[in-house]
Design a protein around this motif. Structure first.
Motif, PDB file in Angstrom:
ATOM      1  N   VAL A   1       1.209  -1.044   0.268  1.00 24.35           N
ATOM      2  CA  VAL A   1      -0.302   0.026  -0.121  1.00 24.35           C
ATOM      3  C   VAL A   1       1.065   1.339  -0.454  1.00 24.35           C
ATOM      4  CG1 VAL A   1      -1.681   0.819   1.244  1.00 24.35           C
ATOM      5  CG2 VAL A   1      -2.135  -1.781   0.819  1.00 24.35           C
ATOM      6  N   ARG A   2       1.626   1.387   0.961  1.00 23.01           N
ATOM      7  CA  ARG A   2       2.540   2.173   1.279  1.00 23.01           C
ATOM      8  C   ARG A   2       3.433   2.494  -0.393  1.00 23.01           C
ATOM      9  NH1 ARG A   2       7.899   2.014   2.769  1.00 23.01           N
ATOM     10  NH2 ARG A   2       7.898   0.341   3.255  1.00 23.01           N
ATOM     11  N   ILE A   3       4.412   2.020  -0.478  1.00 24.10           N
ATOM     12  CA  ILE A   3       4.949   1.868  -1.813  1.00 24.10           C
ATOM     13  C   ILE A   3       4.595   1.981  -3.224  1.00 24.10           C
ATOM     14  CG2 ILE A   3       6.845   0.536  -3.155  1.00 24.10           C
ATOM     15  CD1 ILE A   3       7.437  -0.704  -0.624  1.00 24.10           C
ATOM     16  N   TYR A   4       3.114   1.711  -3.016  1.00 24.76           N
ATOM     17  CA  TYR A   4       2.087   1.815  -4.326  1.00 24.76           C
ATOM     18  C   TYR A   4       1.712   3.274  -4.166  1.00 24.76           C
ATOM     19  CZ  TYR A   4      -0.746   1.389  -8.667  1.00 24.76           C
ATOM     20  OH  TYR A   4      -1.514   1.138  -9.639  1.00 24.76           O
ATOM     21  N   ALA A   5       1.868   3.633  -3.588  1.00 24.40           N
ATOM     22  CA  ALA A   5       1.354   4.920  -2.983  1.00 24.40           C
ATOM     23  C   ALA A   5       2.126   6.236  -3.541  1.00 24.40           C
ATOM     24  CB  ALA A   5       0.531   5.462  -2.462  1.00 24.40           C
ATOM     25  N   ASN A   6       3.253   5.434  -3.456  1.00 23.92           N
ATOM     26  CA  ASN A   6       4.524   6.341  -3.460  1.00 23.92           C
ATOM     27  C   ASN A   6       4.789   6.899  -4.814  1.00 23.92           C
ATOM     28  OD1 ASN A   6       7.435   6.006  -4.184  1.00 23.92           O
ATOM     29  ND2 ASN A   6       7.485   7.917  -2.764  1.00 23.92           N
ATOM     30  N   ARG A   7       4.588   5.345  -5.428  1.00 22.75           N
ATOM     31  CA  ARG A   7       5.227   5.504  -6.598  1.00 22.75           C
ATOM     32  C   ARG A   7       3.450   6.541  -7.740  1.00 22.75           C
ATOM     33  NH1 ARG A   7       7.298   1.769  -9.832  1.00 22.75           N
ATOM     34  NH2 ARG A   7       6.845   1.589 -12.016  1.00 22.75           N
ATOM     35  N   LEU A   8       2.391   6.273  -7.749  1.00 23.60           N
ATOM     36  CA  LEU A   8       1.489   7.159  -7.724  1.00 23.60           C
ATOM     37  C   LEU A   8       1.800   8.482  -7.941  1.00 23.60           C
ATOM     38  CD1 LEU A   8      -1.511   5.207  -7.507  1.00 23.60           C
ATOM     39  CD2 LEU A   8      -0.350   4.682  -9.466  1.00 23.60           C
ATOM     40  N   GLU A   9       2.268   8.827  -5.820  1.00 22.15           N
ATOM     41  CA  GLU A   9       2.451  10.450  -5.999  1.00 22.15           C
ATOM     42  C   GLU A   9       3.521  10.601  -6.836  1.00 22.15           C
ATOM     43  OE1 GLU A   9       2.904  10.278  -1.923  1.00 22.15           O
ATOM     44  OE2 GLU A   9       3.254  12.940  -2.257  1.00 22.15           O
ATOM     45  N   VAL A  10       4.458   9.733  -7.006  1.00 23.94           N
ATOM     46  CA  VAL A  10       5.962  10.352  -7.690  1.00 23.94           C
ATOM     47  C   VAL A  10       6.003  10.509  -8.926  1.00 23.94           C
ATOM     48  CG1 VAL A  10       6.920  10.755  -4.745  1.00 23.94           C
ATOM     49  CG2 VAL A  10       7.861   9.280  -6.708  1.00 23.94           C
ATOM     50  N   GLY A  11       5.423   9.677  -9.396  1.00 27.51           N
ATOM     51  CA  GLY A  11       5.500   8.905 -10.847  1.00 27.51           C
ATOM     52  C   GLY A  11       7.151   7.532 -10.376  1.00 27.51           C
ATOM     53  N   PRO A  12       6.306   6.616 -11.761  1.00 26.37           N
ATOM     54  CA  PRO A  12       7.617   5.767 -11.836  1.00 26.37           C
ATOM     55  C   PRO A  12       8.830   6.234 -11.795  1.00 26.37           C
ATOM     56  CG  PRO A  12       6.158   5.971 -13.921  1.00 26.37           C
ATOM     57  CD  PRO A  12       5.923   6.638 -12.935  1.00 26.37           C
ATOM     58  N   GLU A  13       9.511   6.839 -12.369  1.00 27.59           N
ATOM     59  CA  GLU A  13      11.440   7.375 -12.743  1.00 27.59           C
ATOM     60  C   GLU A  13      11.575   8.232 -11.129  1.00 27.59           C
ATOM     61  OE1 GLU A  13      13.304   6.758 -15.096  1.00 27.59           O
ATOM     62  OE2 GLU A  13      11.567   5.943 -16.481  1.00 27.59           O
ATOM     63  N   ALA A  14      10.826   8.777 -10.835  1.00 28.78           N
ATOM     64  CA  ALA A  14      11.388   9.276  -9.452  1.00 28.78           C
ATOM     65  C   ALA A  14      12.121   8.105  -8.077  1.00 28.78           C
ATOM     66  CB  ALA A  14      10.456  10.789  -8.929  1.00 28.78           C
ATOM     67  N   GLN A  15      10.260   7.529  -8.061  1.00 31.21           N
ATOM     68  CA  GLN A  15      10.401   5.956  -7.882  1.00 31.21           C
ATOM     69  C   GLN A  15      11.883   5.055  -7.841  1.00 31.21           C
ATOM     70  OE1 GLN A  15       7.992   2.772  -7.309  1.00 31.21           O
ATOM     71  NE2 GLN A  15       7.598   3.797  -5.626  1.00 31.21           N
ATOM     72  N   ARG A  16      11.653   4.775  -9.491  1.00 31.03           N
ATOM     73  CA  ARG A  16      12.990   4.422  -9.478  1.00 31.03           C
ATOM     74  C   ARG A  16      14.235   4.827  -8.958  1.00 31.03           C
ATOM     75  NH1 ARG A  16      16.766   4.439 -13.916  1.00 31.03           N
ATOM     76  NH2 ARG A  16      15.954   5.667 -14.032  1.00 31.03           N
ATOM     77  N   ILE A  17      15.060   6.032  -9.200  1.00 33.08           N
ATOM     78  CA  ILE A  17      16.320   6.849  -9.588  1.00 33.08           C
ATOM     79  C   ILE A  17      15.986   6.771  -7.650  1.00 33.08           C
ATOM     80  CG2 ILE A  17      16.427   9.106  -8.760  1.00 33.08           C
ATOM     81  CD1 ILE A  17      15.607   9.636 -11.801  1.00 33.08           C
ATOM     82  N   ALA A  18      15.138   7.122  -7.124  1.00 34.79           N
ATOM     83  CA  ALA A  18      15.099   7.089  -5.491  1.00 34.79           C
ATOM     84  C   ALA A  18      15.510   5.676  -4.149  1.00 34.79           C
ATOM     85  CB  ALA A  18      13.339   7.461  -5.173  1.00 34.79           C
ATOM     86  N   THR A  19      15.202   4.210  -5.617  1.00 30.38           N
ATOM     87  CA  THR A  19      15.407   2.999  -4.920  1.00 30.38           C
ATOM     88  C   THR A  19      16.653   3.365  -5.625  1.00 30.38           C
ATOM     89  OG1 THR A  19      13.287   2.650  -5.570  1.00 30.38           O
ATOM     90  CG2 THR A  19      14.719   0.644  -5.850  1.00 30.38           C
ATOM     91  N   THR A  20      17.464   3.233  -6.905  1.00 29.53           N
ATOM     92  CA  THR A  20      19.061   3.506  -6.901  1.00 29.53           C
ATOM     93  C   THR A  20      19.648   4.144  -6.751  1.00 29.53           C
ATOM     94  OG1 THR A  20      18.149   3.579  -9.631  1.00 29.53           O
ATOM     95  CG2 THR A  20      20.159   3.906  -9.355  1.00 29.53           C
ATOM     96  N   LYS A  21      19.331   5.198  -5.605  1.00 17.94           N
ATOM     97  CA  LYS A  21      20.252   5.978  -4.703  1.00 17.94           C
ATOM     98  C   LYS A  21      20.288   5.078  -3.327  1.00 17.94           C
ATOM     99  CE  LYS A  21      19.483  10.117  -6.267  1.00 17.94           C
ATOM    100  NZ  LYS A  21      18.722  11.458  -5.887  1.00 17.94           N
ATOM    101  N   TYR A  22      18.992   4.713  -3.556  1.00 14.90           N
ATOM    102  CA  TYR A  22      18.809   3.793  -1.521  1.00 14.90           C
ATOM    103  C   TYR A  22      20.378   2.374  -1.851  1.00 14.90           C
ATOM    104  CZ  TYR A  22      17.428   0.046   1.849  1.00 14.90           C
ATOM    105  OH  TYR A  22      17.442  -0.647   2.923  1.00 14.90           O
ATOM    106  N   LEU A  23      19.902   2.445  -3.157  1.00 17.45           N
ATOM    107  CA  LEU A  23      20.760   0.522  -3.171  1.00 17.45           C
ATOM    108  C   LEU A  23      22.225   1.623  -3.508  1.00 17.45           C
ATOM    109  CD1 LEU A  23      18.270  -1.159  -5.922  1.00 17.45           C
ATOM    110  CD2 LEU A  23      19.046  -2.152  -3.611  1.00 17.45           C
TER     111      LEU A  23
END
Ligand code: NAP
Length: 274
Positions: free
Chosen positions: A242-264
């Protein structure tokens, strides 16, 4: 009395869902590869075990016909699946094809076998277990992610076709589940991805990338999807989904992917430094 037909009911989410629906007064047709080994569901009233390996089309047709012959079926829960973990180049062709045979084609053949029956009665609901990996993507499981994304796209497309016949289709997309999944998943090793694998494991352990819900929590979402009569395809299930899908809808898929890349702690593929 309503009836649900479940695939992969021998363990984890499938078994929890069978128990929950039975406890709520439903008839349950619990299918599994080795019903002769089942010692719990066969003790429950209104639960029938039938054999089903979702990669076996002949058995799908026989078992679906046997289920239809037993009486009214209201919901088909396509749940059987497993995880193939590792980088793409470490998988064999057979491993890749097997992942799709079970996770994707298994759902297709079971659904296809039930559609004429649901069309005739102008009612029925398909629910498929996808994953948070079908709503966003995770590293080192590209084929698993592809199989679950395929199911999400397929379900959305099918919703238009099936609506012509008053048939519903939904997905339940869990984040992590405490089940056998982690024990039976097929993991290919490749030392060149050790750092990524380690960081991913940390993200699973500290809850950043995934939390692990009890199967009963996810089964509650399956029950809601089966009974809420909403015209809604996607049901993210579990706090993490619920949390991660809501974040994807809020920030958009590219911003989420970049944030995940940074986290990794990886360089983005689009970074000028590469
Ligand atoms: N666990 C997670 O973190 C997680 C997260 C998101 C989504 N999911 C999805 O949730 C679903 C259920 O997984 P789970 O977590 O409950 O794992 P599980 O405890 O390993 O249960 C998987 C079930 O699928 C069955 N299965 C596997 N291949 C099959 C086949 N060819 N034909 C029929 N049944 C087959 C297994 O049967 P056998 O006992 O015969 O092997 C078992 O009943 C899967 O679709 C999985 O991809 C899991």
């Amino acid at each position: 009395m309503k009836t649900i037909f479940i695939t992969g009911a021998s363990a984890g989410l499938g078994k929890s869902t069978a128990k929950l629906f039975q406890a709520n007064g439903w008839k349950v047709i619990a299918t599994m590869r080795t019903p002769e080994k089942e010692i719990e569901l066969n003790q429950l009233e209104n639960v029938t075990l039938l054999p089903l390996d979702v990669t076996n089309i002949a058995q799908i047709n026989t078992t679906v016909q046997a289920a239809i012959n037993m009486g009214n079926i209201d919901v088909v829960f396509n749940n059987a699946g497993y995880g193939l973990i590792g980088p793409l180049e470490s998988y064999t062709e057979a491993e890749i094809r097997s992942q799709f045979e079970t996770n994707f084609f298994g759902v297709i053949w079971v659904t296809q076998a039930f559609i004429p029956y649901f069309k005739e009665k102008r009612a029925g609901l398909f629910i498929t277990t996808t994953s948070l990996c079908g709503l966003t993507s995770y590293p080192l499981s590209s084929i698993y992610n592809a199989s679950k994304w395929a199911l999400e796209g397929w379900s959305e497309s099918m919703s238009y076709d099936l609506a012509q016949h008053h048939i519903g289709i939904k997905t339940v997309a869990p984040g992590g589940i405490k089940s056998n999944y982690m024990n039976v998943m097929e993991v290919a090793q490749d030392k060149s991805y050790d750092t990524l694998m380690q960081r991913l494991t940390e993200g699973f352990t500290d809850g950043t990338l995934m939390e692990f819900s009890e199967p009963e929590t996810i089964a509650d979402v399956v029950y809601r999807a089966a009974t809420d009569e909403k015209d809604q395809v996607r049901y993210p299930a579990g706090n993490d989904a619920v949390r991660i899908y809501a974040n994807r809808l809020e920030v958009g898929p590219e911003a989420q992917r970049i944030a995940t890349t940074k986290y990794l702690n990886l360089q983005s593929p689009y970074s000028p430094s590469i």
